[in-house]
Design a protein around this motif. Structure first.
Motif: not given
Length: 70
Positions: A45-53
Motif C-alpha cells: 500500500x503506497x500510503x503505508x510505505x510513504x508513512x514508513x519513510x
C-alpha cells in the motif's frame, strides 16, 4: 478513499533496500506488510510505505534536534 498499490521494485527504489532486507524487516514487524494481489504476486500500500519513510525522517530529525550544538 483511494488506495494505490505499488510493486516491490518501486518499494526498493523508494527505500534503497534490497528485496531480502525488506522481507527481513517485515518479518521483524519493522516494515509494512505486503498485500496478496494474485496467486503469485504481492504489492504494498503506497500510503503505508510513504508513512514508513516519513517516520524514518522524523526519527532522524528528532535525533538531530537533541544533539548538543558545538
Amino acid at each position: 478513499m483511494s488506495q494505490v498499490l505499488i510493486r516491490l521494485p518501486e518499494v526498493q527504489r523508494r527505500t534503497g533496500y534490497s528485496k531480502a532486507w525488506i522481507y527481513r524487516l517485515i518479518s521483524q514487524n519493522h516494515f509494512p506488510s505486503s498485500v496478496k494481489i494474485g496467486s503469485r504476486s504481492v504489492a504494498f500500500v503506497e500510503s503505508e510505505i510513504d508513512e514508513w519513510i516519513s517516520q524514518r525522517i522524523e526519527e532522524r530529525d528528532a535525533l538531530i534536534s537533541t544533539k548538543p550544538q558545538l
